[in-house]
Design a protein around this motif. Structure first.
Motif: not given
Length: 104
Positions: A7, A68-71, A73, A76, A79, A92, A104
């Motif tokens: 996480r 984190w790649p999903d941050s 967006t 942003s 990120g 993050k 990942v």
């Protein structure tokens, strides 16, 4: 590695310092830095252009962390997001092991 270890509970903070910036990685809920790097050669606040965001990400890699790649967006800066009420940006992050365990 369990999913608890995957996480995203680490945050990188790139904040204004006396001269340039200070990059820190902290565990959420803590003020103690796990890693820290003085970036005194960077321009003073409020300048945090795309190049600085990219360079901060590179500095994180050298410290053993990645965003984190999903941050990453559209709202942003690669990120990084401004920290409300502070002269700082945050993202993050995770260790290489955390990101690998998360696929990942």
């Amino acid at each position: 590695m369990t999913t608890d270890n995957c996480r995203p509970d680490l945050t990188a903070v790139c904040k204004s310092a006396d001269s340039g910036y200070l990059l820190q990685v902290v565990r959420d809920g803590s003020c103690e830095p796990l890693a820290e790097k003085d970036l005194s050669h960077w321009p003073d606040w409020p300048t945090f252009p795309f190049d600085a965001a990219h360079a901060a990400g590179c500095e994180l890699v050298m410290l053993g962390y990645m965003i984190w790649p999903d941050s990453i967006t559209p709202d942003s800066l690669i990120g990084w997001r401004p920290v409300p009420g502070q002269q700082a940006w945050s993202a993050k992050v995770g260790t290489f092991a955390q990101l690998q365990a998360a696929g990942v």
